[in-house]
Every structure is written in structure tokens, then in C-alpha cells.
Enzyme design. Structure first.
Site, short mmCIF file in Angstrom:
data_model
loop_
_atom_site.label_atom_id
_atom_site.label_comp_id
_atom_site.label_asym_id
_atom_site.label_seq_id
_atom_site.Cartn_x
_atom_site.Cartn_y
_atom_site.Cartn_z
N GLY A 58 -7.95 0.66 18.57
CA GLY A 58 -7.37 0.78 19.71
C GLY A 58 -7.78 1.48 20.75
CB SER A 61 -16.71 1.07 20.67
OG SER A 61 -16.13 -0.10 21.19
CB VAL A 62 -16.67 5.22 16.73
CG1 VAL A 62 -17.49 6.43 16.16
CG2 VAL A 62 -15.16 5.38 16.97
CG ASP A 171 -2.44 7.03 12.70
OD1 ASP A 171 -1.75 6.43 11.85
OD2 ASP A 171 -3.65 6.40 13.17
#
Length: 831
Positions: A58, A61-62, A171
Site C-alpha cells: 500500500g 515498491s521496495v 502495524d
């Protein structure tokens, strides 16, 4: 992996089921093989060359990238996705950058820099953390509950550091805790602070980081207040504590506490808001039996054992972390971690309402080895005295002359009752009421008892002597040999002074003192004491009495440990003949005797006979004790040694692992015998020249032993010599020399300058000094070693010959030919 294997090295780059730092929540995973970039993906971001796409989510991009200047390293780059609402995404991204910039902790992925592409897309450059999500790593490696808790403690440390810097994660879940390996040690690292909420939002946060009505985070791990206030306005550090509680439940049970496979989002949220948390033990008990077996197996346990482990303190800790009301939870991640450490040390946990029984039971659990040792000695003492009372009464009916013996036995029974009452009063000191709430250690308990013996038993010398023997044995089990020796010597002296009527009690005290000298390596003193015990028991009990057989077996052990196998074998045979005449074939004492004799025969190159005896002992123990008894593990361990010494290293390894698995199922994870199995596996890998594996096993053994044994205990001294020898083989000569000298000093202090262990360390240190060119000191040490061995061993013993030849060669290298020629000629041996 085979049961008991150590973890494999984690690959450098993530593969299937792995993540890297910065991967976004809900990632799709790598789209293809390493280096396969999708269409439209950048090839360069600033000075970083893009290697592959690690994941998408979400937030963005990695990518895995490579930096070539000013230093060469691999990094993870998070690039914002343009398809997201640009304004909110940019502010979220900026919040993550600020959050990470505040923190510097080994359990948090480090941020290196931030910037923007030529197109204006922000990016964040972070530490590349190749690894697996926390729960997946633990399951793949088959980590025990204790090992999982150790990793979880590090996660708590990272979370607490973030909270101290004013940052909530919001999270926390397994995929945001990656486990990598640094120098072969697993290290958990927190990633993905992409939705972190700054506790102090005044730092340039002029835009909200959440959107009203939308849940921020992963619902199964969110606290009730987080799902009740989805805009995130009513969360604090205790919300992360709640998420840690969910994570801990999952580590222990294998699933999250509230989510069911059939739940939709609304149902899950309703459960989180209203359903009281299930304790882990109850959650595990509700699993399908097949699933429960698999989950227990991945935790190095059986279902029944895991159920017992979860029940109690761990239930209370998890339930407190998951409390619906924040005020009932742990106040911080550090408080949660502190309670887990208390549990690991068997101390009372704050999550559990205290009671007198609970606090006392924690003391016994924390010192179970010592308390059980004392209880066993006491039970043996009382049982032996009761048996003698019965024998004396029977003798009284048979002959009038037995009246005196009966009276002596009655006195011994009375003494046993006095011993029992004294120890009962002593252990009441562990009661928190009696101790006024102060912690009482096992050493303090024993010291108080030793101080009270003279005061309370001044007019009862026989009872006083027995108490000193009992407590001396417990001090010995703790490795506190100085106090142990004093108490046992006082016991012997007192019984000697009492004279007639106390001969058998004296024999017991002499035997205990002999065991003290045996464990400290003073074998000449041990032999003299054992010889006295043998004379007394033969005279008072006869040649065929079980206690006569016991001291014969002790004498056999004494010869065996010194390598005098020819002398040990007939003693074990004599003890076995006595036991076979009076005991059933499946008696445990006969099994013990078969095993000890079998070990000696294997050392005498009669391997077939020796291993046959050891296997017969193994079958007896399995029949009378069951397959998972620690004594079965001991026999497997000794059989493994025999196979390994015979050159069958693979069978030896398998048997060692079987022994280790039984001990892990039957004993606490920090029991010294578990450490012994790990130590033996290290020896086997050392024999195979697998030095890194050997060191890993030895260091794990050392961690276990240090939790319950004094640093001067012979087991730890032997371990330190092995690690020093390993450093020598790896070329770390200065480290090895320092270690050898330190161990030698402790051995001489504890065991005496003429002990077997001192001679062995002298030889190792001399060999190292010879390699380093310090020939004069090497010669002096070899000479000391030779003198010590010649005083104990025959002139043609292999160890004497080897030391003499090593000394001869060093003297020749020094040009001291006359001294070398003065040494007796012997067959050449490898130094």
C-alpha cells in the site's frame, strides 16, 4: 533438517517466503527470479543501481539496490507509488522518514538517507535485511518456546526504543519483524514504520497521517481502541503492547487469538472489540490433534509438554498484554519484556495475582535442581535408615545379640526424622512470608542452614553429622566445592568421634566426601576414602550386600576416569556379579552396571562385547522407565561416544541427537544434561574438523551450564579448554593462550596442581607455546605435565610416553641435548 540440527545460514537475498527491510504491508512478493525487473521499473535511483523488486504494498515498491560510492553495499529502497493518493502518500512517506531518523537500535532497520527521483518521487534508503518473517523463521528452524521468547525479547527492546523516541509502530506483525543472521546469531529487526504515528506530531506534521473512518494497520493485530477509533486519534504505546501480545500468542500457539478462517472483516473487528482473549494453553488445547502435533513438533516439543509449558505464567502474561482496557495491560514494551525475563528465570511474574503458594513454587522452580538434589538425598537417607530399622528388627527376632543393632537402627531412624524436620524448617525460609518478601537464593538458603546446624543441633551429634553430609552434597551439586568439602569433612570427623555404633553412617559420609574429591579431580584422596568405605561395608554388611556393590562400582568409575581400564573392569564385574545374584534382570542397578562395564570394555578394544552390554542396558531402561526417560538418554549418549570413538561418526551423531531430543522432551530447557548433549555434539563436530559447528554447540552448552552451575564447575572448565583448543586450531593463538592460562589457573586452584585436568591443560598450553616459538616456557610446562602424569600413571602409559617425547623434541630444538638424552628412551609418539 534432522532433529537437533542447528539453523542453516539464511541466504543473502530473500527468496520465497522471505522479506527484506522496507517491504510494504500486504506485499505480493517478488514477481520473478532475482534480478528480473518488471516493465517500467527504474534501473537507477540516484546513485543506487536497482537489482530487483523485493515487494509491493500500500505504501510503495521496495527494491534491492547496490551502492558503489562512497562505500560499496546493498540497500533496500522504498519508492512511493504514483497510483496512490499523492498528497497523503507523500506525507505518510515523510512521516516514515522522520520516524526512522529518530531511531538507532540493533533491532530496528536503519535508515541511511532520503531523497527524490528526477520525477519528484520520494524514496527512502534503508538497511537491507535479508531474512524471514519472525513466525516463519521460528517454525522453519524448529525453535523451542525458550528460543522464541529470546527473539521476542529483542523485538520488545526495539519497540521500546521506538517508544522512547516518541514513535509508535502501529502495524506490528510477523511480516514486519524480519529475522536475519549476524555471525550465525538470529537477530530480529523491525521494519515498515510507514504508518507510524509520531507521539509528538508537532515536528512539522501539519497534515494528518490517517483518513477518518479508515482502519490503519492489520486488523488481526490491532488493539480495541485502534479499531474503535480508526482515524488513529486514540492510540498510545499500549496499542503496540497489545500487538506484541498478539504476536507472542502466535509465536506460542501458531495462530492469532481472535481471527478465524471464516471471519470477514466486520466479524474480526467485532471479536477484537468484544471477545475476551483466550489463554495460549486453552487456544492450543482447542486445536485439531494432527495440527497440535505439528505445531508442537515445530516448537521442539510434544503436545502434552507444550500444553504444560503454556499453562500458568505464559497464559497470564499473554492475557495481560491482550487486555481490552489499556489500563490493565503492561504499561510499556519494557514491562512486558521484564515479565518474560522473570518467567525465564522462574521468578514470580507481575501478570499473575500473587499467592503464598505461587511465590513459594516459583522459588522451587527456579532452584529445582538443587531442591530436587536435596530432596533425593533426604529421601535416600530416610529410606535407607527405615530399611536398616526393618533389618534390625528382623535380626532381633532371629537372635538376641541383634538387640544392640536394633537400638542403633532406631537411633538412626530418629536421626532421620530430625534431619527431615530440620530441612523442612530450612526450606520454609523460601516462603515469602517468612522471608518478609525478600528473594532467597539457593546459596543463601544453604548458608543459613549451615549456620543453624551448630546452633540448633548442639546436643545431637549424629543428626548434626548427617545434616552436614546432606547439605555438603547439595553444595557439591551447585559446584560450590569449598563449602562442600568443609561440611563433608566435618561430618566425617564427627562420626569418627562418635565411634562404635555409627560405622555405617560413617561409611555413607566417607562415600559423599569421596564423591566430592572425585568431582574435583583429587583422585588419590578419593581412592583412600573409597577403600575405607569398602572395608566397613564388607565387615558390617558382607560381600554380597547392594551397598558393597555400589562402592565397588564407584571404585571402577575412579579407575575408568583415569584411563586405568584394566583395573576398572574387574571391579565392575564384581559389582555386577553381586547385583545379578540378588536383583532381578531388569533392575536399574544392573542396567547401570552393564553400561559402566560396557564403556570400559570398549576402551579395552573389546567393542563388540562392550556395545552389547550397553545395548542390553538400554533395553532394560526402556522397558522399566519408558523410551523418553533421562536415563535412557544417558545410555544413548554413552553408546554414541563408543560409536564415535570407534570411528563410526555418523551413527554417533544420530545417537547423540536421539539423546538430545529425549532430554529436551523430558527435562527443562536449561537443565545441565541438555547442555551435556550439546557439548558432546560439539566434540563430535570437532572430531570431524567442523570447527564452526563445534563452537556453536559448545557456546549453547555454556549458556545452559552458566544458568545453573558455578563458573568453577568442572563441566565449565572442560568447556573452556575445548574452546581454547578450538581457537588454537583456527589460528587465533593469542586468544587461545589467554584462555588456556585462565583455565589452568582455575583448575590449579579448584582441582589441585596434580589433577588429571591440570596435566591435560599443561600439555595443550605447552604445545601452543611451542608453535609460537616460546620454547623455554613450553619445555617447563611439558616437564610439569610429565611429572604429574608419572606420579599417577605407569611409565608405559600412552599419555606419559607422549608427554616425554614432546619434552624431548622441545629440548632438542633448544639445543639442550644433554637434558634430552637424560630422558628415558621410549617409542616415538606424536606430540
Amino acid at each position: 533438517r534432522a532433529p537437533g540440527d542447528l539453523p542453516d545460514t539464511i541466504p543473502e537475498t530473500p527468496g520465497k517466503g522471505e522479506r527484506s527491510s522496507g517491504q510494504a504491508s500486504g506485499e505480493k512478493g517478488p514477481p520473478g527470479p532475482a534480478g528480473d525487473l518488471p516493465a517500467g521499473a527504474p534501473r537507477w535511483i540516484g546513485p543506487y543501481r536497482i537489482l530487483e523488486l523485493l515487494g509491493e504494498g500500500g505504501m510503495g515498491s521496495v527494491y534491492l539496490a547496490e551502492q558503489s560510492r562512497p562505500i560499496r553495499r546493498r540497500v533496500a529502497i522504498k519508492l512511493i507509488q504514483s497510483r496512490l493518493p499523492t498528497r497523503e502518500a507523500v506525507f505518510r512517506f515523510e512521516a516514515e522518514r522522520r520516524s526512522l531518523a529518530r531511531m538507532s537500535h540493533p533491532n530496528i532497520a536503519q535508515v541511511f538517507e532520503a531523497g527524490s527521483t528526477d520525477e519528484g518521487q520520494p524514496y527512502l534508503v534503508m538497511e537491507h535485511v535479508p531474512g524471514k518473517p519472525l513466525t516463519r523463521y521460528c517454525d522453519l528452524e524448529g525453535l523451542s518456546v525458550a528460543q522464541r521468547l529470546d527473539l521476542f525479547l529483542e523485538v520488545c527492546q526495539g519497540v521500546h526504543h521506538a517508544h522512547q523516541k516518541g514513535v509508535l509502530h502501529r502495524d506490528l506483525k510477523p511480516s514486519n519483524v524480519l529475522v536475519t543472521e549476524v555471525e550465525e546469531r538470529p537477530i530480529p529487526k523491525l521494519i515498515d514504520f510507514g504508518i507510524a504515528k509520531a507521539l509528538d506530531e508537532s515536528e512539522g506534521a501539519d497534515e494528518p497521517l490517517t483518513r477518518a473512518g479508515r482502519i490503519v494497520g492489520t486488523p488481526a493485530y490491532l488493539s480495541p481502541e485502534a479499531v474503535l477509533a480508526p482515524e488513529g486519534s486514540d492510540v498510545d504505546v499500549r496499542s503496540d503492547v497489545y500487538a506484541l501480545g498478539v504476536l507472542l500468542f502466535e509465536l506460542l500457539v501458531g495462530e492469532v487469538p481472535f481471527q478465524r478462517s471464516t471471519d470477514n472483516l466486520a466479524t474480526l473487528i467485532d471479536r477484537v472489540r468484544s471477545e475476551e482473549p483466550t489463554p495460549p494453553s486453552r487456544g492450543f488445547a482447542s486445536l485439531d490433534p494432527v495440527v497440535a502435533r505439528a505445531r508442537a513438533g515445530s516448537r521442539a516439543s510434544s503436545p502434552a509438554s507444550l500444553q504444560r509449558r503454556l499453562r500458568g505464567d505464559l497464559d497470564w502474561i499473554v492475557v495481560k498484554a491482550l487486555a481490552k482496557e489499556r489500563d490493565r495491560r503492561f504499561a510499556s514494551a519494557a514491562s512486558l519484556a521484564a515479565d518474560i525475563r522473570r518467567y525465564r528465570r522462574s521468578e514470580p511474574v507481575t501478570a499473575r495475582p500473587p499467592s503464598r503458594w505461587y511465590l513459594a513454587s516459583r522459588f522451587v522452580q527456579r532452584h529445582k535442581i538443587q531442591v530436587v538434589a536435596a530432596a533425593l538425598v533426604l529421601l535416600t537417607l530416610v529410606g535407607g535408615l527405615v530399611a536398616r530399622t526393618r533389618e534390625a528388627r528382623r535380626a532381633n527376632r532371629e537372635a538376641a545379640r541383634a538387640t544392640a543393632a536394633a537400638e542403633r537402627a532406631e537411633r538412626e531412624a530418629a536421626a532421620a526424622r530430625e534431619v527431615s524436620e530440620f530441612l523442612q524448617a530450612l526450606f520454609e525460609l523460601s516462603d515469602p512470608v517468612a522471608s518478609r518478601g525478600n528473594e532467597v537464593t539457593a546459596r543463601e538458603l544453604l548458608d543459613r542452614g549451615a549456620d543453624r546446624i551448630d546452633e540448633e543441633l548442639a546436643d545431637q551429634p549424629a543428626t548434626r553429622a548427617r545434616l552436614r553430609e546432606v547439605m555438603g552434597g547439595v553444595y557439591r551439586s551447585l559446584g560450590l566445592y569449598d563449602v562442600s568439602g568443609e561440611l563433608l569433612e566435618e561430618s566425617v570427623a564427627e562420626l569418627e568421634a562418635l565411634g562404635s555404633g555409627h560405622e555405617l553412617a560413617l561409611a555413607d559420609a566417607l562415600e559423599s566426601l569421596g564423591l566430592h574429591h572425585y568431582e574435583t579431580g583429587h583422585y588419590d584422596e578419593t581412592r583412600a576414602l573409597y577403600d575405607r568405605v569398602l572395608r566397613i561395608r564388607r565387615e558390617r554388611l558382607g560381600e554380597t550386600h547392594p551397598e558393597t556393590a555400589t562402592i565397588l562400582a564407584h571404585l571402577g568409575d575412579l579407575h575408568e576416569v583415569q584411563g586405568e581400564y584394566e583395573e576398572a573392569a574387574p571391579l565392575f564385574r564384581q559389582a555386577l556379579r553381586i547385583r545379578e545374584r540378588i536383583l532381578p534382570r531388569d533392575h536399574r542397578d544392573r542396567a547401570e552396571n552393564l553400561e559402566r562395564l560396557g564403556i570400559v570394555l570398549t576402551r579395552l578394544d573389546r567393542r563388540a562385547d562392550g556395545e552389547a552390554m550397553m545395548r542390553e542396558s538400554l533395553e532394560i531402561r526402556r522397558r522399566i522407565l519408558g523410551p523418553d526417560h533421562p536415563r535412557v538418554a544417558l545410555t544413548l549418549n554413552n553408546l554414541a561416544i563408543a560409536r564415535a570413538e570407534g570411528g563410526d561418526l555418523e551413527t554417533g551423531r544420530r545417537l547423540f541427537l536421539d539423546s538430545l531430543e529425549i532430554r529436551r522432551r523430558a527435562l527443562p530447557p536449561d537443565h545441565p544434561d541438555v547442555g551435556q548433549s550439546l557439548y558432546n555434539l560439539g566434540l563430535l563436530h570437532s572430531m570431524k574438523n567442523e570447527l564452526e559447528e563445534a563452537e556453536r554447540y559448545w557456546r549453547r552448552a555454556g549458556e545452559i551450564w552458566r544458568s545453573s552451575l558455578d563458573e568453577s564447575h568442572p563441566r565449565l572448565l572442560r568447556l573452556r579448554t575445548e574452546l581454547a583448543g578450538l581457537a588454537r586450531r583456527q589460528g587465533r593463538h593469542r586468544e587461545a593462550e589467554l584462555a588456556f592460562r585462565t583455565v589452568l589457573e582455575r583448575q590449579e586452584e579448584i582441582l589441585g596442581p596434580d589433577s588429571v585436568e591440570v596435566s591435560s591443560t599443561l600439555e595443550d598450553l605447552a604445545g601452543l607455546l611451542r608453535e609460537r616459538g616460546a620454547l623455554d616456557e613450553a619445555a617447563a610446562l611439558y616437564r610439569r605435565c610429565l611429572e604429574g602424569r608419572r606420579s599417577r600413571l605407569p611409565a608405559d602409559d600412552e599419555r606419559v610416553v607422549r608427554t616425554r617425547e614432546s619434552l624431548r623434541k622441545v629440548l632438542l630444538e633448544l639445543g639442550r641435548e644433554k637434558e634430552a638424552a637424560a630422558l628415558p628412551e621410549t617409542p616415538a609418539a606424536t606430540p
